[in-house]
Structure formats: structure tokens, C-alpha cells
Write an enzyme that holds these catalytic residues in place. Structure first.
Site, mmCIF file in Angstrom:
data_model
loop_
_atom_site.group_PDB
_atom_site.id
_atom_site.type_symbol
_atom_site.label_atom_id
_atom_site.label_comp_id
_atom_site.label_asym_id
_atom_site.label_seq_id
_atom_site.Cartn_x
_atom_site.Cartn_y
_atom_site.Cartn_z
ATOM 1 N N LYS A 167 0.801 -1.226 0.000
ATOM 2 C CA LYS A 167 0.000 0.000 0.000
ATOM 3 C C LYS A 167 0.836 1.280 0.000
ATOM 4 C CE LYS A 167 -3.851 -0.040 2.457
ATOM 5 N NZ LYS A 167 -4.819 -0.286 3.555
ATOM 6 N N ASP A 171 -9.543 4.246 2.634
ATOM 7 C CA ASP A 171 -9.645 3.685 3.988
ATOM 8 C C ASP A 171 -10.352 4.652 4.946
ATOM 9 O OD1 ASP A 171 -8.446 1.242 3.466
ATOM 10 O OD2 ASP A 171 -6.427 1.982 3.881
#
Ligand code: ATR
Length: 278
Positions: free
Chosen positions: A71, A108
Site C-alpha cells: 500500500k 480507507d
């Protein structure tokens, strides 16, 4: 570049990736909206990451999700990094644009907030201090989204204090750092409590923060979703708090990718939850 008659492909890149629940989420939505497309889990090693990402658009991919451990690295590979991804320090959603560029975004924080708001509609970030346990990648996304949503004070406690101090330096004076052994005291007066550590997850150590300071007005959320009701959530529920489990965040963070890649804004509902849990 994609030609119009190509079947759109998307997927998730990680290593390992077999445990990922994303394929179930996307399969559910693809079926539900009768979309001609596929979503594929891809286990890609660090050394192959850039080459793999560069070739995907040519194979018909419109984008991919990115999970652990890639990520952060994808921020260096992308041509364009959204403000959200820059602030979060990682990306979980790549969009392959028609002009050949790769756009990295982080959903997120959106997933965290949308899950909270959907489960506790009258929750507002300005209601009182937020207390976040943890200072890793997940905590960082939570902290950034709470601040952006207008939280006046975000308390942070992490086993490794230096990581919370680093977040305070980066995000500023609205962050208050507590020692890990003061985590219980940090909960006093908090209106939003978030576990962003891996503690309480099946196979991990228990979260042993004392909850006696926790007020029944607090909304308590856990990013851990295996088990669905963690010990933290069970105890908070017994105190009378509203609780929000971590599965919802996973579902909500997936929605923007589906919309960008397949052109339909999907629902997060109980049918989806059941499909992912089954
Ligand atoms: P993620 O990206 O999922 O947040 P991470 O960056 O590895 O993953 O962060 C894991 C979090 O769980 C960290 O806050 C970590 O604390 P440290 O920064 O001190 O490592 C926390 N954590 C993991 N195991 C822990 C344990 N046994 N006790 C206390 N905190 C723990």
C-alpha cells in the site's frame, strides 16, 4: 488503452492475498448489478510489483485494489496521487486511466467514516474527543479522516510511543499523545473510541486496555473484524455504548473503486455482509 468490447477487469494485489475478502465483495456487486466484468486476486511479490502494475492496463484492467504489503510502495509507482492518499501515506485503490496514467487513491478513511455514520447516524466528530488505539497504517487513515471530518481533539496511544509522536508532528496540535500504559485513562471523556491495533484479532494477543473510564455515551469501533464482535466491542456493549464492527469499514472502502471501475455506485447492505461472511 481499453477497447469498448473488452470485458473490464479489476482485482486486488497483495502478498499473501488468498485471505482477502475483496473478491467476495466485488463478486457480489458484479452479480447484483449484472455487470460484465471480473475481479481477480493476484499474489504479487514486491520485486514484481511495478512491472505487474504497468502491464495490467494493457490486459484489460481498469484498476486494482492494493493490500498489504504494497500500500505504501504504490505511491511511488503511481503517476498521480490523490490528496487523501498523500495524507494517509498509502493507497488501496488504483485507477488506470484511458490516457495511460495510474491514479492512486486511499479510501480507507472514507470507509471508516462511512461505516461509522451508517451505523450511528447521529454520530458527529465534533461531539467530543476521539481516542485512537494504535499508530500504524490503519490508525493513520483513521486519524486523518477524523481530523478532516472536524474532530477537535484526537487522542492517540500506541505501544511504540514514537509512532504516535510522529503522527502528532505531522497532523498537529489537535493530536494528544498518551503513553500505552495510560490508554485506559485516555478513554475518559472520549466520545469516539477506535481500536486500530491488531490486538483482539483471532490469533493475536488480547487488547488489555481497562475500560472503566469509558462512558456509555461513547461510540466504540474496532477495525478488527475477525471475530466480528471483538472483546472490546462486547465489553463496550455491556457498558451501554453503541458499537461498530470492522467489517463495515472493509465494505465501505471497496465502494469507490467499484464505482470508478464499473460506473455504478454500489450499496453496502446486509445482503453484502452476509455474502462476505458466508
Ligand atoms: P496496520 O497498517 O494494519 O495499522 P501496523 O502498521 O503493523 O499495521 O500497525 C499495527 C498496530 O498494532 C500498531 O499500532 C502496533 O503497535 P506498535 O506500533 O507498537 O508496533 C499495534 N500492535 C501490534 N501488536 C501489538 C501488541 N502486542 N501490543 C500492543 N500493540 C500492538
Amino acid at each position: 488503452m481499453m477497447t469498448r468490447d473488452r470485458i473490464p477487469l479489476a482485482g486486488v494485489i497483495g502478498s499473501p492475498v488468498a485471505h482477502s475478502k475483496s473478491p467476495r465483495i466485488f463478486r457480489h456487486w458484479l452479480n447484483r448489478f449484472d455487470v460484465r466484468g471480473h475481479y481477480i486476486p493476484m499474489d504479487v511479490a514486491e520485486t514484481d510489483l511495478e512491472a505487474a502494475i504497468r502491464v495490467l492496463p494493457r490486459l484489460g484492467f481498469v484498476g486494482v485494489n492494493v493490500t498489504i504489503p504494497h500500500k505504501e510502495h504504490v505511491l511511488e509507482i503511481a503517476d498521480l496521487v490523490s490528496e487523501q492518499a498523500a495524507v494517509t501515506g498509502s493507497a488501496n485503490t488504483l485507477v488506470f486511466r484511458d490516457d495511460g496514467t495510474i491514479h492512486a487513491d486511499s479510501t480507507d478513511g472514507h470507509g471508516f467514516l462511512a461505516n461509522l455514520c451508517s451505523n450511528v447516524p447521529d454520530w458527529e466528530p465534533g461531539q467530543g474527543p476521539a481516542a485512537v488505539l494504535g499508530a500504524g497504517g490503519a490508525a493513520r487513515a483513521v486519524v486523518a479522516s477524523l481530523l478532516k471530518a472536524g474532530a477537535g481533539e484526537v487522542r492517540l496511544s500506541n505501544r511504540t510511543r514514537a509512532r504516535s509522536e510522529a503522527l502528532r508532528r505531522e497532523f498537529g496540535a489537535r493530536i494528544r499523545v498518551y503513553d500505552w500504559n495510560e490508554a485506559g485513562a485516555m478513554l475518559k471523556g472520549a466520545r469516539t473510541v477506535v481500536n486500530a491495533t491488531s490486538l483482539g484479532m483471532a490469533g493475536h494477543d488480547a487488547l488489555q486496555v481497562p475500560l472503566d473510564g469509558l462512558s456509555r455515551d461513547a461510540v466504540v469501533s474496532d477495525l478488527v473484524y475477525v471475530p466480528l464482535e471483538t472483546e472490546l466491542l462486547a465489553q463496550a456493549r455491556r457498558i451501554g455504548c453503541q458499537t461498530v464492527d470492522g467489517l463495515g469499514m472493509l465494505l465501505f472502502q471497496a465502494a469507490p473503486g467499484f464505482e470508478r471501475w464499473f460506473g455504478i455506485a454500489p450499496h453496502v447492505d446486509d445482503q453484502l455482509r452476509q455474502a462476505v461472511l458466508s
